[in-house]
Design a protein around this motif. Structure first.
Motif, PDB file in Angstrom:
ATOM      1  N   SER A 144     -10.013 -27.059  -6.410  1.00 36.99           N
ATOM      2  CA  SER A 144     -10.579 -25.957  -7.188  1.00 36.99           C
ATOM      3  C   SER A 144     -11.434 -26.487  -8.333  1.00 36.99           C
ATOM      4  O   SER A 144     -12.557 -26.054  -8.536  1.00 36.99           O
ATOM      5  CB  SER A 144      -9.459 -25.083  -7.758  1.00 36.99           C
ATOM      6  N   GLY A 194      -7.285 -20.177  -4.886  1.00 38.57           N
ATOM      7  CA  GLY A 194      -8.442 -21.069  -4.877  1.00 38.57           C
ATOM      8  C   GLY A 194      -9.583 -20.474  -5.687  1.00 38.57           C
ATOM      9  O   GLY A 194      -9.625 -19.272  -5.951  1.00 38.57           O
ATOM     10  N   ASP A 212     -11.057 -27.181  -1.166  1.00 40.87           N
ATOM     11  CA  ASP A 212      -9.688 -27.735  -1.283  1.00 40.87           C
ATOM     12  C   ASP A 212      -9.366 -28.037  -2.743  1.00 40.87           C
ATOM     13  O   ASP A 212      -8.254 -27.809  -3.207  1.00 40.87           O
ATOM     14  CB  ASP A 212      -9.567 -29.050  -0.491  1.00 40.87           C
ATOM     15  N   ALA A 222     -12.881 -20.962  -0.366  1.00 44.98           N
ATOM     16  CA  ALA A 222     -12.344 -21.803  -1.443  1.00 44.98           C
ATOM     17  C   ALA A 222     -12.440 -23.277  -1.063  1.00 44.98           C
ATOM     18  O   ALA A 222     -12.121 -23.645   0.072  1.00 44.98           O
ATOM     19  CB  ALA A 222     -10.888 -21.435  -1.700  1.00 44.98           C
ATOM     20  N   GLN A 226      -6.033 -26.742  -4.454  1.00 39.51           N
ATOM     21  CA  GLN A 226      -5.324 -25.485  -4.227  1.00 39.51           C
ATOM     22  C   GLN A 226      -3.853 -25.799  -3.939  1.00 39.51           C
ATOM     23  O   GLN A 226      -2.964 -25.034  -4.313  1.00 39.51           O
ATOM     24  CB  GLN A 226      -5.967 -24.690  -3.079  1.00 39.51           C
ATOM     25  N   THR A 244     -12.836 -19.460  -5.353  1.00 43.93           N
ATOM     26  CA  THR A 244     -13.732 -19.149  -4.239  1.00 43.93           C
ATOM     27  C   THR A 244     -15.190 -18.969  -4.691  1.00 43.93           C
ATOM     28  O   THR A 244     -15.461 -18.601  -5.838  1.00 43.93           O
ATOM     29  CB  THR A 244     -13.288 -17.828  -3.569  1.00 43.93           C
TER      30      THR A 244
END
Ligand SMILES: Cc1cc2nc3c(=O)[nH]c(=O)nc-3n(C[C@H](O)[C@H](O)[C@H](O)COP(=O)(O)OP(=O)(O)OC[C@H]3O[C@@H](n4cnc5c(N)ncnc54)[C@H](O)[C@@H]3O)c2cc1C
Length: 484
Positions: free
Chosen positions: A90, A212, A88, A86, A104, A214
């Motif tokens: 999003s 997050g 930092d 993920a 996140q 990802t």
């Protein structure tokens, strides 16, 4: 495989594969029939031949639900070697005078949203705290009482507030927070505001802070590869280049599970469907479309607001009012002057996506009217350039797939409708026809695609829910363990 199969699955998208591997793990004989030369449907990564060493996610690219969905939690991609990472940040929403950024870290997000920080916390704080209940509520089959009624009520009230015109601006005092929220709502490609849009925003926003947004290292293909490997390891079979158009294309089987649009089920199965369901399937409405443009860049996108450069996904649409206008144009069959554009540079999160010579992929798509044949390369380039002056200078190559052509690669994307149906509240809750169980289409016939709840996305839940119904048909009431 000799003799009659237990189950045939038509289509190998994430839902089809989720159904197939669940059923194979339960000991049933399963064959997957896929129209295209490759498996995976909307979850593939390919070399488009644009630049050496640069591969592109042909459809889905960003995967919060591959971590959070109950199916994938059971399946556990991470312990199968799929590395989901993920960023930092999003997602971000560039604006004429800055940007909104959803990190996140919820507290950092609120702190940077200034006057609307508290409003953001009020919307998301309680949902993030109970993210598991939110996931269970939205990704469940919507056929049982939610595990947490408090979360259901909280989610419902917020969805109502952010989905109804007169209410949705009341909470906010500046541009960034409402634009940030609307950029996520726009994933639904519906007129805004709408409850379907606000529900989408609340689920994806909650996941942005809870797990997050990802990406799998190397690209989305890693998810499909892990699912196919598991299916084959449990005795499942796959056949590609095998479009199912009539019943003659199906081998004999006790059950058929369709990872297709509802109209295909009606065409293929005809009289085996309940008449009411067949009528619903034939009348099922598709939504507006997406036109994809994949770029190769020589350097990262030079977003004017440096914070946007750290975001895995960027929603390019300007202010809340601009995005409302852009989505409204689609309802009138028009291309907006400033279309809604979704952008993801996977190398922000996965530096391994940068080729040896420094080139990198950039994944984008723009919202367009259904069936659009317009090449959106210049329109998307101009929208990104608006918030990232100098973008044109880093473009090395690009390829456009207009909405009308998406269905040539995947019959589920009718007219470029990447959600396999117009995203409306009745469809998201109830499925494509008026029936108690949207996963059951007829005697031994099941539907598992994004057309059934919980709708679009790489979560495998349509497949999981449909597989549970097939298992019940053959007298298996305990689902198999999916762990590696
Ligand atoms: C451009 C784009 C971007 C997206 N971005 C994201 C994202 O970032 N994150 C996310 O979670 N989701 C994203 N999505 C949505 C996501 O890809 C889909 O919701 C998801 O793939 C749906 O899975 P599915 O199994 O229902 O169907 P699909 O993945 O659409 O697969 C259906 C399969 O069935 C096959 N098929 C159809 N008809 C027949 C037939 N008659 N005979 C045989 N085979 C048939 C098709 O060829 C296809 O392989 C995106 C989609 C697109 C197109």
């Amino acid at each position: 495989m000799a003799g009659r199969l237990d189950v045939v699955v038509v289509g190998s998208g994430p839902n089809g594969l989720a159904a197939a591997l669940t059923l194979a793990r339960a000991g049933l004989s399963v064959q997957v029939l896929e129209a295209q030369p490759h498996l995976g449907g909307g979850a593939r990564t390919a070399d488009l031949g644009l630049a050496p060493g640069v591969v592109h996610d042909t459809c889905s690219a960003v995967h919060p639900m591959a971590i959070a969905s109950p199916f994938f939690r059971r399946f556990d991609l991470r312990s199968r070697g799929v590395r989901l990472v993920a960023p930092d940040a999003s997602f971000a929403q560039p604006l004429p005078d800055g940007a909104g950024v959803a990190y996140q870290d919820l507290a950092r997000t609120a702190a940077e949203l200034g006057p609307d920080g508290d409003a953001w916390l009020e919307v998301f704080g309680p949902l993030v705290e109970h993210a598991d209940d939110v996931v269970e509520l939205i990704l469940g089959d919507h056929r049982r009482v939610p595990r947490s009624l408090t979360t259901a009520v909280r989610f419902g009230l917020r969805a109502l507030e952010q989905g109804v015109g007169p209410l949705w601006n009341r909470r906010f005092r500046s541009d960034a927070a409402p634009a940030l929220l609307t950029g996520v709502a726009a994933h639904s490609i519906t007129p805004l505001p709408s409850i379907a849009g606000s529900g989408t925003a609340l689920l994806l926003g909650t996941l942005a802070h809870a797990v997050g947004w990802t990406v799998p290292l190397g690209g989305t293909q890693a998810i499909t590869d892990a699912m196919v490997a598991d299916l084959l390891a449990h005795g499942g079979e796959v056949r590609t280049d095998h479009p199912v158009r009539t019943r003659a294309d199906l081998p004999p089987a006790r059950a058929v599970v369709f990872d297709t649009v509802p109209a295909t089920v009606a065409e293929v199965m005809g009289s085996r469907l309940d008449r009411r369901i067949a009528r619903g399937y034939q009348a099922y409405r598709h939504g507006n479309g997406a036109t994809k443009v994949d770029y190769v860049l020589s350097a990262p996108v030079p977003w004017a607001d440096e914070r946007v450069r750290a975001a895995g996904t960027v929603h390019v649409g300007g202010t809340r009012a601009e995005m409302v206008a852009a989505e409204h144009a689609l309802t009138q069959g028009r291309h907006s002057e400033h279309p809604m554009v979704l952008v993801s540079d996977p190398a922000v999160t996965d530096p391994g996506r940068v080729a040896a010579d420094g080139n990198r992929p950039l994944w984008t798509y723009a919202h367009v009217p259904a069936g659009s044949r317009v090449d959106m390369t210049e329109a998307i380039t101009a929208e990104i350039e608006r918030f990232a002056p100098g973008f044109r200078d880093v473009v090395v190559a690009s390829q456009c797939v207009p909405a009308a052509r998406l269905e040539l690669h995947n019959a589920n994307y009718v007219g470029g409708d990447i959600a396999a149906g117009a995203v409306t509240l009745p469809r998201m809750l109830g499925g494509p026809a008026l029936t108690w169980d949207p996963f059951v289409a007829g005697d031994g016939v099941y539907l598992c695609s994004a057309a059934v709840p919980p709708g679009p996305g790489v979560h495998g839940m349509g497949g999981w829910h449909a597989a549970r119904r097939v298992l019940a048909q053959v007298g298996i009431h305990r689902p198999p363990d999916l762990a590696p």
